[in-house]
Structures are given as structure tokens and as C-alpha cells.
Write an enzyme that holds these catalytic residues in place. Sequence first.
Site, PDB file in Angstrom:
ATOM      1  N   CYS A 208      52.058  -8.706  19.512  1.00 52.31           N
ATOM      2  CA  CYS A 208      52.325  -7.274  19.298  1.00 52.31           C
ATOM      3  C   CYS A 208      51.910  -6.455  20.532  1.00 52.31           C
ATOM      4  CB  CYS A 208      51.649  -6.809  18.012  1.00 52.31           C
ATOM      5  SG  CYS A 208      52.318  -5.235  17.455  1.00 52.31           S
TER       6      CYS A 208
ATOM      7  N   GLY B 197      46.896  -4.160  18.784  1.00 55.99           N
ATOM      8  CA  GLY B 197      45.952  -3.061  18.924  1.00 55.99           C
ATOM      9  C   GLY B 197      46.650  -1.736  18.699  1.00 55.99           C
TER      10      GLY B 197
ATOM     11  N   ASP C  51      22.539 -21.066   6.317  1.00 56.54           N
ATOM     12  CA  ASP C  51      22.528 -21.108   7.777  1.00 56.54           C
ATOM     13  C   ASP C  51      21.272 -21.763   8.334  1.00 56.54           C
ATOM     14  OD1 ASP C  51      24.838 -19.726   7.385  1.00 56.54           O
ATOM     15  OD2 ASP C  51      24.019 -17.768   7.933  1.00 56.54           O
ATOM     16  N   SER C  52      20.112 -21.286   7.876  1.00 58.87           N
ATOM     17  CA  SER C  52      18.902 -21.865   8.454  1.00 58.87           C
ATOM     18  C   SER C  52      18.728 -23.320   8.012  1.00 58.87           C
ATOM     19  CB  SER C  52      17.675 -21.031   8.121  1.00 58.87           C
ATOM     20  OG  SER C  52      17.500 -20.910   6.739  1.00 58.87           O
ATOM     21  N   SER C  53      19.222 -23.671   6.822  1.00 55.44           N
ATOM     22  CA  SER C  53      19.098 -25.067   6.379  1.00 55.44           C
ATOM     23  C   SER C  53      19.962 -25.984   7.232  1.00 55.44           C
ATOM     24  CB  SER C  53      19.532 -25.210   4.921  1.00 55.44           C
ATOM     25  OG  SER C  53      18.798 -24.330   4.123  1.00 55.44           O
TER      26      SER C  53
ATOM     27  N   GLU D 286      49.738 -14.471  12.916  1.00 59.54           N
ATOM     28  CA  GLU D 286      48.457 -14.841  12.297  1.00 59.54           C
ATOM     29  C   GLU D 286      48.362 -14.448  10.830  1.00 59.54           C
ATOM     30  OE1 GLU D 286      49.033 -12.415  14.319  1.00 59.54           O
ATOM     31  OE2 GLU D 286      47.729 -10.690  14.065  1.00 59.54           O
TER      32      GLU D 286
ATOM     33  N   HIS E 126      53.474 -10.571  13.973  1.00 57.51           N
ATOM     34  CA  HIS E 126      52.115 -11.108  13.845  1.00 57.51           C
ATOM     35  C   HIS E 126      52.146 -12.520  13.259  1.00 57.51           C
ATOM     36  CE1 HIS E 126      49.760  -7.498  14.840  1.00 57.51           C
ATOM     37  NE2 HIS E 126      50.857  -6.875  14.438  1.00 57.51           N
TER      38      HIS E 126
ATOM     39  N   SER F  51      14.954 -19.902   5.670  1.00 53.10           N
ATOM     40  CA  SER F  51      15.024 -18.905   4.599  1.00 53.10           C
ATOM     41  C   SER F  51      15.455 -19.562   3.301  1.00 53.10           C
ATOM     42  CB  SER F  51      16.037 -17.820   4.968  1.00 53.10           C
ATOM     43  OG  SER F  51      17.341 -18.367   4.924  1.00 53.10           O
ATOM     44  N   GLY F  52      15.923 -20.828   3.404  1.00 48.94           N
ATOM     45  CA  GLY F  52      16.444 -21.490   2.207  1.00 48.94           C
ATOM     46  C   GLY F  52      17.922 -21.226   2.047  1.00 48.94           C
ATOM     47  N   GLY F  53      18.464 -20.325   2.842  1.00 46.83           N
ATOM     48  CA  GLY F  53      19.899 -20.065   2.815  1.00 46.83           C
ATOM     49  C   GLY F  53      20.651 -21.158   3.574  1.00 46.83           C
TER      50      GLY F  53
END
Length: 508
Positions: free
Chosen positions: A80, A53, A225-227, A169, A167, A221-223
Amino acid sequence: MDKVIILDFKAQYCQLIARRVRDLNVFSKILPGDSSIDEIKSENPSAIILTGGPDSVYEEGAMSVSRELFELGVPILGICYGAQLMAHVLGGKVLPADQSKAEYGKAEATFIKSPLFDGINKGIVWMSHTDYIDKLPEGFESIATTSECATAAIANIDKKLYGTQFHPEVNNTEHQKEIFSNFLFKVAGLTPDWTSDNIVEREVAKIKEQVGDGHAILGLSGGVDSSVAAAIVERAIGDHLTCIFVDHGLLRMNEAEEVEKVFKEKFNVKFIKIDARTRFLEKLKGVTEPEHKRKIIGEEFIRVFEEAKKDAKDAKFLVQGTIYPDVVESGSKKDDVIKSHHNVGGLPEDVDFTIIEPLRDLFKDEVRAIGTKLGLPKHMVDRHPFPGPGLGIRVIGEITEEKLDILRRVDKIYIDMLREYELYDKIWQAFAVLPDIKTVGVQGDKRTYSYMVALRAVNSIDAMTATAFNFSYEFMQEAQKRIINGVPEVNRVVYDITSKPPGTIEWE
Ligand code: XMP
């Protein structure tokens, strides 16, 4: 299930830490660094990571944690700022580095034998710090050094408290996988059970119990995520699920027909298509402010669903395809809101449903992996994301039928070209935008005064950060030619080269 809590001290790489942990099949969740000890305890963490941070631990107002955190008996890795905080809170000393001790960039570290560095002796690490740990707290030892830093990593091995000044990551650090894996499995003894199979099983069981004999509706929505959400919920409650596809008039060309076809063929759920084009466009008339548009679209969706309830056996549950970045981006505190994603922050307050969000904890690529596992067609799983408010946030300024129609034709030419040039799968998300700008041009010796369109294509991992895709000059020339020839209302094409941050992926 083991859970790693990541306390975010406004780190640039916070999401990346969450991903590193999940890539090792352990669930991780981000909480703000200033969460109270009770909030942290209520998550029942199996391990905790403190991020980097921008603050300095010794300055007034710096984000901090209570000493109690280190007395919970939970293994902790500070990175860090997180390492400095651990040292500071436990009685060590952190100082601002003079010029010679500040380190940015790559450094060669020597690791001293410890569970965190099991199997590794040396490696390049990524440093980015202006403060350093000058005096270790009692019970701590240094377990890594660089030529500039005697405390590149610290540990109280008995108490399972570790800190790295570097770091682990970021990709520039060698052995990053080993370091995270050592922390999760050798130090904390966690089980790698965050896998696609387990996620589906857990969600299915949870939804079964929650919905019982009831009924749920899902806004499709056909996208992706919703599928995927539909596929999971179908597993849980079968024909107690009704999928509702709302054509809000803000869809791409032929989208409504395509979604209907795939869903009727592939899924064994009730599918209802609602033509709500007129009512959405009526509500959006004259509205230009992006957040206002988002709120209207979000609210109208819910109202349409509520009305559809009568056709869905009086469903009490509403399934949403909200994913983790939507939750983070919509912000937990009001002043953090970047955009109200319509399936989170855009919801009206008086929703008459219990919301089910089976993907709420998942990043996009985790959603895709689950989609594939559940047998969704490839073209659906690998589709670029498409936002709930659709073209409503890609037509800048007032939304009109005319502008939507222009944007649809431009977008189709562009996306078809990406497929033709085999670029579609190399790009994370691509689309066209219609800014509310007309410009002067000349075509066939005649002056034109027509719309400008912008093309966007981005590389990203999880939408939290993005960079513009690097098209060849030839591709761009061909794209502008085809768009201007194919769409007479357009006489200028520009390419958006903005990264996120400082831009966002969508324009509104
Ligand atoms: P931004 O523009 O915030 O977008 O960088 C990040 C990703 O989220 C998508 N997006 C949305 N998805 N509902 C959604 O389901 C929304 O309201 C929404 N707004 C943006 C955007 O397309 C990008 O992939």
C-alpha cells in the site's frame, strides 16, 4: 539466520506483517519507517517489507526512504503506502484518487504471471487506499489489476522490487500465505530456519558464551515468560542459575505457594523465595499515579535482586522474561511510551547487572511453543499473562492491604468460574480490577456502600490489539451473584467491553 526488516510507516497492520513472516519460519524485526539507511544496513537484512501508512507520499512531511534503499540489492516488498513510496522515490507518479479510483474493502484481482504470484491467477484482495500509482517508475510493470486499479501490484522483477496496492497480510485477502511465501522463498530465496528448535539452540549457545563461568539470577514470577526464560537459561548454564521469586505482596491468591511447588518439583535450579511484601507496600503508600507505581515496583525489584546477589554467588547477570510486545509497547522513543513495562522501561538507570533477555525477539505464542518444547507443564504454559507489577496495577488508586485482599478473593472466584465453565482456555487473558469506587446498593433490605469491581476478559493474538470476550448473559449473571455473595465488601460488578485500541488490556 535470514532476517526480514519491516519498515513501519505507522501501519495499522504492522504487527500482523511481522507475524505472517514468522509464521513461515523466517525471523522478522520491525524498525520505524524513518530509520536511516545506515541503521537499516547495520541490521544486515535479507529482505525488506515496507508497510502501509496514513501519509500521502507527495505531501510535505510524509515519511520516506532514501533511493539508496532500493539500490542495496535486497529484495523489497512494498505494501500500500510502501508500494506508493517505492514508485514515488524511483521516479513514478502517485496521485490522489478521485472518488471513482479510491477503493475500500474487497476487490477481485487478476494476477499476471510473476514470481510473487506464482501458482495464483485470481483472488479477492483487501484494498484500503485513497492514492494510486498513476505512472510506473522505469523498469517496472503492473503485475495485478482490479476493475478500479490498473496497478494493484507492480514489480521490477530483475531487481526483485515488488509492491502491492492491496494488503496481503489481512485475512480478507485470499492466498495471503502463498503471496508471502512466494516473496520470502521464490523472490528472496530465504531459508525457513526460525523454528522453536533453532531459537532455543541459538539462545542457549549465546547465553553459554556470554555467561561463561559466571552466575546469573532470574526473577521468576510464575508466569509463562519468566518460566520459559528460566528453562532456556537452565539449559545453557545449569546450576549457575539461581531463580529468585519475589513475593511483592501484589500476587494473586496462593500464587507464591504454587510457584514454589512447581519450581521445586520441575526444575533443577536453585530457588530462593524472598518475602518483600512489607517493603513494596511501604514504598507504594499514598502513590496513585500508574506510571509512578510502575517505576517504584520496577526499581524495588532490582534493589531486591541486588541484595539477593550474595546468595547467588555474586551473580553479574540478570535474566528477564521480556518479550517482543513489551519492547515495542515501552517505545523506543520517549514520547512513544504507552506504559513502562516493568521489565523494560521500568528499570532504573543504575542497574548493577548485565541483563539477559532470551525472549526479547519473541511473541507470546512463540514463547508458549518453546515452553511446550522444553517440557514445561501445560497449566504453566497456557496460563493467562500476568504483569510484573501484578495486582499493583489492578488496584486503581492507592494500594492497600485491604483492597488487595478484596481483589484477590474476587479474582479467584472469577478465574475458578472460567475454569468450571471451560472458558479459561478460550480467553486470552482475564482478570478482575478494583477501581477506587464505592457505590450504594441494597442487600437484605439494608443500604450498603461498598466497592465496585470490574471484570475484564479479552481475545488477542499478541496483546498488541484486543477485543472484549463475548460472555453469555447467564455467565455474567452467575459471576456477579457469586462475587457479591462471596465477597461482602463488594456490591456491584461491571464488565469492561473496551477494545485495545483505544483501551489497553490492563487498566493502568
Ligand atoms: P496492556 O495493558 O499494555 O498489556 O494492553 C498488554 C499485555 O502486557 C501485560 N503487561 C505487562 N507484562 N510487565 C509484564 O511482564 C508489565 O509491566 C506489564 N504491563 C502489562 C498485560 O497483562 C497484557 O497481557
